[in-house]
Design an enzyme around this catalytic site. Structure first.
Site, PDB file in Angstrom:
ATOM      1  N   GLY A   1     -11.786  19.924 -34.575  1.00 30.27           N
ATOM      2  CA  GLY A   1     -12.703  18.472 -35.001  1.00 30.27           C
ATOM      3  C   GLY A   1     -12.434  19.507 -36.160  1.00 30.27           C
ATOM      4  O   GLY A   1     -12.730  18.701 -36.847  1.00 30.27           O
ATOM      5  N   LEU A   2     -12.911  20.704 -36.320  1.00 27.27           N
ATOM      6  CA  LEU A   2     -12.905  21.137 -38.306  1.00 27.27           C
ATOM      7  C   LEU A   2     -11.992  21.001 -38.796  1.00 27.27           C
ATOM      8  O   LEU A   2     -12.005  20.485 -39.391  1.00 27.27           O
ATOM      9  CB  LEU A   2     -13.230  22.759 -37.916  1.00 27.27           C
ATOM     10  CG  LEU A   2     -12.942  23.272 -39.206  1.00 27.27           C
ATOM     11  CD1 LEU A   2     -14.569  22.894 -39.631  1.00 27.27           C
ATOM     12  CD2 LEU A   2     -13.190  24.651 -39.002  1.00 27.27           C
TER      13      LEU A   2
ATOM     14  N   ASP B   1     -15.893  32.628 -34.991  1.00 25.52           N
ATOM     15  CA  ASP B   1     -15.877  31.304 -34.566  1.00 25.52           C
ATOM     16  C   ASP B   1     -16.868  30.509 -33.614  1.00 25.52           C
ATOM     17  O   ASP B   1     -17.704  30.042 -33.507  1.00 25.52           O
ATOM     18  CB  ASP B   1     -14.379  31.479 -33.130  1.00 25.52           C
ATOM     19  CG  ASP B   1     -13.074  31.146 -34.019  1.00 25.52           C
ATOM     20  OD1 ASP B   1     -13.306  30.772 -35.363  1.00 25.52           O
ATOM     21  OD2 ASP B   1     -13.019  31.761 -32.992  1.00 25.52           O
TER      22      ASP B   1
ATOM     23  N   ASP C   1       0.968  -1.388  -0.383  1.00 27.75           N
ATOM     24  CA  ASP C   1       0.131   0.379   0.147  1.00 27.75           C
ATOM     25  C   ASP C   1       1.012   1.556  -0.429  1.00 27.75           C
ATOM     26  O   ASP C   1       0.305   2.176   0.581  1.00 27.75           O
ATOM     27  CB  ASP C   1      -1.210  -0.098   0.989  1.00 27.75           C
ATOM     28  CG  ASP C   1      -2.361  -0.720   1.248  1.00 27.75           C
ATOM     29  OD1 ASP C   1      -2.166  -1.118   0.141  1.00 27.75           O
ATOM     30  OD2 ASP C   1      -3.114  -0.952   1.491  1.00 27.75           O
TER      31      ASP C   1
END
Length: 536
Positions: free
Chosen positions: A426-427, A291, A36
């Site tokens: 993403g674009l 945007d 641990d």
């Protein structure tokens, strides 16, 4: 307790370790088995701390279970004090050691050490990490300040305005800890924010505080509870015992930062209008930008600790024009607050510590952006959805060396960049997908800026450029799989009216919509029904 691959929080003794690692002159002794002992990994690999965590273990082994493990604990506590000479000792048990019922904290407190010993009762099998941190910080504050609590019938504490007459007010910043999300930078930003309106910081705790600092808490005029998961219990006790008021607005986002300043202004009588004006939002620029046209209305799913999840939902809905389609947290102690926030957006909050349940909901809601923890980053990556990390647990890449707060007006700039970039990337991926099949830009084309290579195919291959005839696969839809449904000519023509960078997604969503309803032929009406369905 549940066996799992990932977990949002560790057991409560991890929370105790966070408090010990945050403070100075404090040491934590844990009654724990061999294996641990992973504190070094947590605080040196992820937190990138400047020192090793002040945690010692009894590290009993299987063969010790037939002996006196309580004596083993007493020996470790004694040796720890002799070696480190802390001003305060925290003593508790890890999950496995709790089964031994040695009552580690009580045992250590009875040893007569010359420093305060705070026994920790952490309920390892029913509570988790943040509760452990909150309980440990509360017990430390209570243990140190117990002797300063005003006696019943004592003269009441003057109001903040009366106490601050002729001088600058002072505040305690409570809640920042090691392994917290951007706590180090948040403290700097909030300190600057308070200084701008004429408020000094009395102390920050537990991050960087010593037991002697904790004893100075009542000297401040009010507390700022920056992270309720850790500091709310301590703030509530200080309010009851010392009549020390708490500012509860958490300055994450433009609106919340303004609320934070206004709450302090109302409490102290300071005119904060100049500070509000100086921190004017840059949203008008965003509203005029291309945007914002592209990003407004994006469907966002949010899951994190309660503090960051609630703040993120408000920023999305009120400041960026996104649509919150899902909101949840693993912070069960603050579930009521998250449910109330979700109700503002007409949705039901998800309260769970099961990441598989979160993944199922994300997949079902089809968000266009996921804001979450390290866990949601993995989930979003698997589903192909842009994602930004907004809270703990987080990876080392979310502890940047640069200044990157989440709180205050500068924090809003960091948040804007962090959240919007995944959507813009993403674009760009849509553009890459579109041009991948182009005669000039396909994967095997020679560099177009080298005239000798143009028209000769890949360098050295002798092959011709890829087929770009009408019979070639649709470059916008490389992920498209053949389905049993078909498209009518009218629907195909209508699909081509959709902008190229979202056409592939529109096709996939429409076919998914048709397949789920057993529709064999997609018509123009089906296309628009699917658009209405996914636009809800």
């Amino acid at each position: 307790m549940q066996l799992t691959v990932w977990t949002y929080e560790g057991p409560p003794h991890i929370g105790a370790m966070r408090i010990a690692a945050s403070m100075r002159a404090v040491h934590c002794v844990l009654h724990a088995p061999q294996g641990d002992t992973y504190a070094d990994l947590l605080f040196t690999m992820i937190e990138r701390g400047e020192r090793r965590p002040p945690v010692s273990y009894t590290t009993f082994k299987a063969r010790d279970l037939g002996t006196d493990t309580a004596e083993l604990l007493k020996t470790r506590v004694r040796e720890t004090y002799e070696r480190f000479k802390p001003d305060l000792l925290l003593v508790g048990e890890a999950c496995t050691a709790e089964l031994l019922q040695d009552q580690a904290g009580t045992l250590a407190a009875s040893m007569g050490l010359p420093v305060p010993v705070v026994p920790l009762e952490l309920s390892a099998f029913s509570r988790q990490e943040n509760w452990g941190a909150s309980e440990t910080f509360y017990q430390v504050v209570r243990r140190i300040l117990q002797q300063q609590v005003p006696a019943p019938g004592a003269e009441p504490r003057a109001s903040v305005r009366e106490r601050c007459a002729g001088r600058r007010p002072t505040a305690n910043l409570l809640g920042p800890t090691a392994l917290g999300f951007r706590c180090r930078d948040d403290v700097v930003e909030v300190t600057r924010l308070l200084d701008a309106i004429g408020v000094d910081v009395n102390l920050v705790a537990p991050l960087g505080a010593s037991p002697a600092d904790i004893a100075r808490i009542p000297a401040a005029d009010f507390n700022c509870c920056l992270y309720p998961e850790v500091a709310l219990a301590a703030c509530s006790w200080l309010e009851r015992m010392f009549k020390l008021p708490t500012v509860k607005a958490i300055p994450i986002g433009v609106g919340a930062t303004r609320d934070f300043l206004r709450e302090i202004g109302a409490l102290t009588g300071i005119d904060v209008d100049a500070a509000l004006e100086a921190g004017a939002s840059r949203l008008p620029w965003y509203s005029r930008s291309v945007d914002s046209t592209y990003l407004t209305g994006k469907r966002v799913y949010i899951f994190a600790d309660a503090t960051h999840a609630i703040a993120a939902a408000r920023i999305c809905a009120e400041e960026l024009g996104f649509k919150v389609v899902g909101l949840g947290t693993y912070s069960r102690e603050l579930a009521r607050e998250v449910r109330a926030a979700a109700a503002l957006y007409g949705i039901e909050a998800l309260i769970t510590d099961d990441y598989l349940e979160v993944e199922t909901q994300v997949a079902g809601l089809h968000p266009e952006l996921v804001l979450g923890t390290q866990m949601e980053r993995h989930i979003a990556k698997r589903l192909g959805v842009p994602c930004a990390v907004i809270g703990a647990p987080h990876h080392v890449q979310d502890c940047p060396a640069r200044y990157a707060p989440q709180m205050g007006f500068e924090g809003t700039n960091v948040i804007f960049d962090t959240w919007v970039h995944p959507l813009m990337m993403g674009l760009e991926e849509h553009l890459l997908t579109m041009f991948r099949g182009d005669f000039e830009f396909h994967d095997e084309a020679a560099p177009s800026h080298l005239p000798a290579a143009v028209g000769k195919g890949p360098v050295g291959s002798g092959q011709q450029p890829a087929d770009t005839s009408a019979s070639a696969a649709d470059p916008l839809d490389t992920d498209h799989q053949p389905l049993t449904t078909g498209w009518s000519p009218e629907a195909e023509r209508e699909l081509k009216k959709i902008p190229f960078f979202v056409r592939g997604k529109a096709r996939r969503n429409t076919e998914l919509f048709a397949t789920e309803r057993g529709i064999q032929m997609i018509t123009v009406e089906t296309l628009y029904d699917a658009k209405a369905h996914f636009g809800r």
